[in-house]
Each structure stands twice: as structure tokens, then as C-alpha cells.
Scaffold this active site. Structure first.
Site, mmCIF file in Angstrom:
data_model
loop_
_atom_site.group_PDB
_atom_site.id
_atom_site.type_symbol
_atom_site.label_atom_id
_atom_site.label_comp_id
_atom_site.label_asym_id
_atom_site.label_seq_id
_atom_site.Cartn_x
_atom_site.Cartn_y
_atom_site.Cartn_z
ATOM 1 N N ASN A 201 32.408 37.302 35.004
ATOM 2 C CA ASN A 201 33.798 36.959 34.322
ATOM 3 C C ASN A 201 33.666 37.653 33.240
ATOM 4 O O ASN A 201 32.976 38.650 32.974
ATOM 5 C CB ASN A 201 33.623 35.521 34.303
ATOM 6 C CG ASN A 201 32.390 35.104 33.216
ATOM 7 O OD1 ASN A 201 32.033 35.574 32.261
ATOM 8 N ND2 ASN A 201 32.218 33.775 33.494
ATOM 9 N N GLU A 204 31.093 37.452 30.581
ATOM 10 C CA GLU A 204 29.753 38.085 31.135
ATOM 11 C C GLU A 204 29.749 39.558 31.032
ATOM 12 O O GLU A 204 28.881 40.336 30.677
ATOM 13 C CB GLU A 204 29.439 37.730 32.494
ATOM 14 C CG GLU A 204 29.125 36.276 32.618
ATOM 15 C CD GLU A 204 29.139 35.460 33.848
ATOM 16 O OE1 GLU A 204 28.843 34.539 34.067
ATOM 17 O OE2 GLU A 204 29.664 36.328 34.904
ATOM 18 N N ASP A 278 31.712 30.407 41.891
ATOM 19 C CA ASP A 278 31.246 30.239 43.045
ATOM 20 C C ASP A 278 32.140 30.607 44.297
ATOM 21 O O ASP A 278 31.574 31.117 45.166
ATOM 22 C CB ASP A 278 30.645 28.938 43.061
ATOM 23 C CG ASP A 278 29.630 28.451 41.935
ATOM 24 O OD1 ASP A 278 28.989 29.370 41.496
ATOM 25 O OD2 ASP A 278 29.195 27.446 41.803
#
Length: 328
Positions: A201, A204, A278
Site C-alpha cells: 500500500n 508500505e 487481502d
């Protein structure tokens, strides 16, 4: 056309490897403050449990393919039994799982009152895979590879995914010519050489690149720092593709020898972003495993993520919901 692609997901054989956990939700209402301390009193109305972490990725896959496999580490406890029960009910094959006699199953309890997240309680012991456990993982992966179309490495920074793990598993998958996608953890910086695609993301991605995010307003394709991060990570991780998820701004795909490709968000309402990453990695991998291009796969993942953020708790997307999202 999209309906045919979604139907083809059923033949994809995907192994999810990484940190598995049990998500426990306590639902209730708050009507008063405790006389003992300035904290709300939650009157419990129900409790639910769901597969979390890498297990939630496998659960997302299992709604679209009967060939979803999960490899992670659990303890010898009631949480592991509950996690296996939930996964079996939803068609996930847990045969590749490792069982530790010394570590507990990771479990996260969230208390929700009137759709507000009040507090989270974590039960976990973070410990890296032992040499024996890593050998067991590699033997299992090597045995399964001939029957797989793709692998997902899901790193939550809980000890299962290490550099030694990444080097060996990616080496095995590359030698077998298999698709490997990675959902990295900002708390566990690793080299992903040999992966097909890495999906961080925005937080990150900037952390991995060591660049400060100034959150420049405007379209992502005009965000110079974001573009710099994407191009840097292609080289830093030595991969061919990096997909950065951007929350309300959708996703941006970076590929070697191609211009960055932005996919606007498809979310209409956002109730809960937990688990959206996820869902994104699950559908991205499913789509690429059946032959869709990275751009097409990112579009599918974006639609799926837009659905799941409109649900409370650890949720998954169903086939009719995804079809309706494209039709709308």
C-alpha cells in the site's frame, strides 16, 4: 467477457503462504461510561470469528476456486481448531499448515460498538521460522509446485516470512516458472527478487523506498514522489511489476518499459478498510493466474476491494457481487 474471465477463476490453483491468524469480533452497544475508569462499557450482543491474515486471503480465493491452499503456522490450541473449522467450511485446503507445539495461534479480538472500533486485543508471540520449519515449508512447496498456477506470499511481520524463506521459496517458484505475488509488511523489509509482482500500500511503498510521503494533492499520475517510489521499488526489489494501492485513489501499476497505469477506486461507500489488501492480492493473483494482463488483473482487484470496504469486519467478496460491480 468479464463474466467468462470470472468463471475461469474456478480452475486456478493457488497456494497462499504466510502469517495466519484468527479474527475474533465482539459486537455490542455503549450506553454508559464505567464508574471505575473513564472508559465505555460495551454491552455484548454477539461474537463472531473469521480467518485473518493469510487465512483471509485464502478465504477470498475459495469463493471463486475450489483449489485454494493455505500454508502458515498455528499452535496446538482452540484458536487453531476454530480457524481450521472456519476454513474447511469455506473450502480452503489446510493440509499444508505447520503446527507448533510451543507457539500459540495468533488471534486478534476487536470490540465493535455501534459500528465503532473501540479496542483491539492481540494474542501473539512473534518468532521466526526455525531451520527445521523452513525445511518443512520448502519440502511442501516443492511437492505442490507442479500442481499450482500461482503462489501468494502474505507477510504480516509475525515471523513466518523471513529473507531465508523468501530466497528459497522464490527460487523454487522461479525454477518451476510459477507466478508469485507478494503482499509485503512495512515492519519486515525484505528483498523480493524473483517475485512476479509486489503489492504494497502507499504507506508500505514509501517506507520501503525510504522516501518521505508529502501527500501531494492531485491525481496520482501527477504525484512526482509517488512515481519516484514506484520506479525505485522496481529496481530495489528486482521485480517486473509493483502495484501500489492508494485507498480512495485506487491503485497504480508500475512495470518495466511501460508508463505507470492508474486505476481509479470503485468503492461507493467505505465502512471498514480492514482486509481490503487481502482481497486485492487474492483477486490480482486469481486474474493473472488465468491469463489476464497485469492491468486487467489490477482492475479486477480494484473492483473486488471496492466491494469489501463497504462491509464491516473481515469480509470476502462473492461471485454475484463482483459481476454486479462490473455491470454497474
Amino acid at each position: 467477457m468479464i463474466a467468462a474471465h470470472i468463471e475461469s477463476f474456478s480452475r486456478a490453483r493457488i497456494l497462499v503462504i504466510g502469517d495466519v491468524m484468527l479474527d475474533h469480533f465482539i459486537w455490542g452497544a455503549v450506553r454508559r461510561i464505567s464508574p471505575e475508569a473513564p472508559v465505555p462499557i460495551v454491552e455484548v450482543t454477539k461474537e463472531t470469528t473469521f480467518p485473518g491474515g493469510a487465512a483471509n486471503v485464502a478465504r477470498n480465493l475459495s469463493a471463486f476456486t475450489p483449489h485454494a491452499y493455505l500454508m502458515g503456522r498455528v499452535g496446538k490450541d482452540s484458536a487453531a481448531g476454530e480457524l481450521r473449522r472456519l476454513l474447511h467450511e469455506e473450502g480452503v485446503n489446510t493440509d499444508p499448515m505447520l503446527e507448533s507445539s510451543t507457539l500459540p495461534t495468533i488471534a486478534k479480538t476487536r470490540i465493535i460498538a455501534r459500528q465503532q472500533h473501540v479496542v483491539r486485543v492481540d494474542r501473539e508471540t512473534i518468532q521466526k521460522l526455525s531451520a527445521e520449519e523452513l525445511d518443512e515449508v520448502c519440502r511442501g512447496v516443492e511437492a505442490m509446485l507442479p500442481e499450482l498456477d500461482g503462489l501468494i506470499i502474505e507477510d504480516y511481520g509475525k515471523g513466518f516470512v523471513t529473507q531465508a524463506f523468501a530466497d528459497r521459496v522464490l527460487g523454487l517458484a522461479k525454477a518451476a516458472g510459477k507466478l508469485v505475488t507478494v503482499d509485503p509488511s512495512p515492519h519486515n523489509p525484505l528483498n523480493w527478487r524473483g517475485a512476479s509482482l509486489v503489492k504494497p500500500n502507499r504507506l508500505e511503498a514509501f517506507a520501503a523506498a525510504g522516501i518521505q510521503d508529502q501527500r501531494t494533492p492531485g491525481p496520482p499520475l501527477e504525484d512526482k514522489r509517488l512515481l519516484e517510489v514506484g520506479e525505485q521499488l522496481l529496481d530495489q526489489w528486482a521485480v517486473g511489476k509493483v502495484l501500489i494501492t492508494l485507498g480512495e485513489q485506487g491503485m497504480i501499476l508500475f512495470q518495466r518499459d511501460a508508463a505507470p497505469h492508474h486505476i481509479p477506486t470503485q468503492a461507493r461507500e467505505v465502512f471498514d478498510v480492514s482486509g481490503a489488501g487481502d482481497t486485492a492480492i487474492a483477486f490480482l493473483t486469481l486474474a493473472m493466474a488465468v491469463g489476464l494482463s497485469a492491468e486487467e488483473a489490477a482492475n479486477v482487484a480494484n473492483h473486488a476491494s471496492g466491494i469489501v470496504v463497504g462491509k464491516l469486519g473481515t469480509a470476502r467478496v462473492m461471485k454475484d457481487e463482483l459481476l454486479n460491480a462490473f455491470e454497474d
